[in-house]
Scaffold this active site. Sequence first.
Site, short mmCIF file in Angstrom:
data_model
loop_
_atom_site.label_atom_id
_atom_site.label_comp_id
_atom_site.label_asym_id
_atom_site.label_seq_id
_atom_site.Cartn_x
_atom_site.Cartn_y
_atom_site.Cartn_z
N LEU A 1 0.34 -1.60 -0.04
CA LEU A 1 -0.04 -0.28 0.13
C LEU A 1 1.18 1.52 0.05
O LEU A 1 1.32 1.77 0.75
CB LEU A 1 -1.33 0.23 1.19
CG LEU A 1 -2.19 1.27 1.15
CD1 LEU A 1 -3.03 0.93 0.12
CD2 LEU A 1 -2.70 0.92 2.67
N ASP A 2 1.01 1.94 -0.92
CA ASP A 2 1.16 3.46 -1.26
C ASP A 2 2.68 3.19 -1.55
O ASP A 2 3.34 3.90 -1.26
CB ASP A 2 1.03 4.42 -0.34
CG ASP A 2 -0.49 4.19 1.08
OD1 ASP A 2 -1.22 4.70 -0.82
OD2 ASP A 2 -0.61 4.92 1.83
#
Lengths: 285, 285, 285, 285
Positions: free
Chosen positions: B228-229
């Site tokens: 994520l990210d």
Amino acid sequence: MNTPTNHWVLTFVCTDQPGIVHSISGAIVQAQGNITESQQFTSTESGKFFMRLQVEVKASKEEFSDKIAEVAAKYGATFHIDAVDRKIKAVVLVSKSAHCLNDLLFNQRSGQIPIEVPAVFGNHSDLAELAGFYGIHFESHNISDASTKQTFEKMLREYILKNEIEVIVLARFMQILSPEFCREFEGKIINIHHSFLPGFKGANPYAQAHNRGVKLIGATAHFVTADLDEGPIIEQNVIRVDHGKSKQDLVAMGQDVESKTLAQAVRWFAEHRVLLDNERTIIFH
Amino acid sequence: MNTPTNHWVLTFVCTDQPGIVHSISGAIVQAQGNITESQQFTSTESGKFFMRLQVEVKASKEEFSDKIAEVAAKYGATFHIDAVDRKIKAVVLVSKSAHCLNDLLFNQRSGQIPIEVPAVFGNHSDLAELAGFYGIHFESHNISDASTKQTFEKMLREYILKNEIEVIVLARFMQILSPEFCREFEGKIINIHHSFLPGFKGANPYAQAHNRGVKLIGATAHFVTADLDEGPIIEQNVIRVDHGKSKQDLVAMGQDVESKTLAQAVRWFAEHRVLLDNERTIIFH
Amino acid sequence: MNTPTNHWVLTFVCTDQPGIVHSISGAIVQAQGNITESQQFTSTESGKFFMRLQVEVKASKEEFSDKIAEVAAKYGATFHIDAVDRKIKAVVLVSKSAHCLNDLLFNQRSGQIPIEVPAVFGNHSDLAELAGFYGIHFESHNISDASTKQTFEKMLREYILKNEIEVIVLARFMQILSPEFCREFEGKIINIHHSFLPGFKGANPYAQAHNRGVKLIGATAHFVTADLDEGPIIEQNVIRVDHGKSKQDLVAMGQDVESKTLAQAVRWFAEHRVLLDNERTIIFH
Amino acid sequence: MNTPTNHWVLTFVCTDQPGIVHSISGAIVQAQGNITESQQFTSTESGKFFMRLQVEVKASKEEFSDKIAEVAAKYGATFHIDAVDRKIKAVVLVSKSAHCLNDLLFNQRSGQIPIEVPAVFGNHSDLAELAGFYGIHFESHNISDASTKQTFEKMLREYILKNEIEVIVLARFMQILSPEFCREFEGKIINIHHSFLPGFKGANPYAQAHNRGVKLIGATAHFVTADLDEGPIIEQNVIRVDHGKSKQDLVAMGQDVESKTLAQAVRWFAEHRVLLDNERTIIFH
């Protein structure tokens, strides 16, 4: 006018409440002063009121201070009065990189940053010649372990107190000051971090930026606190990069951004435009 | 000329070695092609050579492909050929915020972004009307737990495969896609993160930015990976803010930056200007 | 508090003289008001004092106006009081280009620009559908010669007066309004010029910019005066370009800058942040 | 490898025609060279093809030149070969302002700009000390009328020819060189103009910018031609200003932009990244 006019800068901070502006402006009217610049801000986080004024007035600093002190007493405020064009006293700490020191010294000589720099201290002697060109005393001190660092900080502390130094500028100083030192001079130490904080803390931010493939790199001027790379941010700037830039390129490109960002932060601080609202800065520029 | 001229975009990636450019340009000379745009880059990290060419040539896509395939075989390269002005097929995933979708659809209609959008999918129905104005099919699907998310991803997967969708754009889609989905469509999912990554990951980046008192806020368009990210960054932009801005102000000010950054990333992707060098992107703009 | 609190924005302009701030703040203290935002500026060119305040107060607009009117009378000032969140009434004039209108209407709907738009007028009908999507009345009027222009301006004048329109926004309206019309509504007509004025006045600024090989192109939002492209500048922005961009590219790249610059100018105007100091604007943002 | 590898930069300009890239890359393959950087551009205005390559090769400059000369003869091209890291010879002309000279000399010493500066010439002696700090010969020449200007230009011409000077940098040199001098060294004189050209030509651009109330001020680095302030633009930058800035403020704020813009232009020129396409520059950065 026979009496010369003084130009004072006043900063005034207290808990927000009705009537503050009216009281301060009343004191200025009584002193027959003329407001030449005025900014105010109320923080919804802390509930504090911040004001910065520049006032032309015949009153001396003492007379003007007395009037403002009455208002401050009423509101429980802290305030500071200084001559608009007085240069504040700064020491600069450096290591080997010249770009930030060069920019600071050039701008103080040309009058763009209102500081006077009685001394530059380094943990290397590389920048002695540059300081010398600007006629500034330079001292190199070995900092290689806990003991030499302690000696350095003791010397620095004494120098600061004896010479009434108002700001300590870390111009790419590659040493970490002790928590005790940071606490003692909190709000008076300005550092330039070569990254867009909080993006890349710690060492080698340009390498981190390169590895992550970011498209902008930046620099952050901030107050130094005991909590490394976490002090209140004063100014930030970025510059665009692309995939073709190596880590070395990023370092080189970052120098302009670092110099400019640190110079801007020191200029604002010296002009009493930087106020602290807990962890955040209020910048009246 | 009686035969119409075709305009192809070619991307070509292989391990760097001598003679590649000469071989490719030789194939183009043989095909009597004319290079109208050319960019190349050799990554010192991965040792890979990346090239993007636009070529005007009478040869059909098949004929041109055959010639390039010979060169690719020689160098162990992967390559891709497409018509310069072909619109790629995109689906857009949204929640309630309209600004990114509005910007994408306006720009695709006006021809600034070469995509066609057969459908917009939302986990809310707020943006049905906006999609409708642009004549685009809109579907709202409830995503409230693991089961409904699985159903949604199954539907989406089938839609993508059936309709030969080439890019999945997350235009402020406030749901996290499963690692399996991210892996299956790796390099084809573009997200806009409303912060200057890696500065403020996770939820509420504007609140984080406000609390930290940063002087610039930003947005990051990146490929979505299972991490994520952390996917490769395609584009980033920033905007200056000051102490007077509330969290709500930052959210509002950030919208323009988000819209512009996502639109730019999708435009470059659609024009085959975005190549992957492990964790980093090569952008041939 | 049983009485609801009102939030007023006050702008106040007069010849600079001692005591103004004290008098205004005194009127606010009397009204038991709370200043939430305050900006002031004294022009050394014109010798005028400019102030913009936001004040929370229980007093009605009439009561608050009466108090401020007393101060204004004393200093020979002009002033304006409005509710902070009242939407001002705007008409938009357009031709064929949609980008500026799209940005204005999207931002007014999402609440980013505090205007209401009862009508859009065009000299072409291309944008009827876009206005319709936002539920806004659209009228297309032929303007092809002096006579039809006169008819159009007569209609527009009547519409403005009848509907109490407060600002006329030229969103890439490719017609020149008559000097009489410009004079009648001076300070109320905002135009977006697709160049960095005063660089490239007149027609085809992007072609001029391309021919001159500039490295940045820009847009300028300004008040319209009878003197074409010479009215006071409200906002300007630029974007970087390079030698590889054709005239068509510059036009496309310029659209984002134009939209954003016009939207910013209209937002500031609607928030009463734009004051006039002869040929220059004071922007209290 | 026993033979050391050379790193050459090649620029190559000719009328666009099929096969150029193939021929050049063929010559490089024959020389067993490795392309480390490559950029090309075809101007639709002039029909010219521009290329800049960096090539690692064992061949000497003469051997490599011979191979490229064959290709150049075939296409009627002009070309230039230089060592990638050779410092080109520059003279700098100054008056009283130190900021541009300071930035140039600091950056050449730190290796950011690949130039060597054997001499600085001024029409005032103010900057003698600064040049001296960098160990550079400084000469002050009186220029007060046509006769002294002629004498100065004669001296300068002889110095340039005798010392094989490759670029003449005007670092806020407040004198206008004669058309004859400009023509003789066309494409070799770089000036920094303290405005965003073509916005404010002539004297006092900051006063013009202030009077016009612009919201951005800028600087333009350009080649000097006999046509004042009209030579091909190399680089431009801007900085945001507001109504609160006086003319003196604009001058001070502009210094950073001027220094940075001139330094960038000289760096690109010294790296052979600036090519001329009639009135426009091609910048391969």
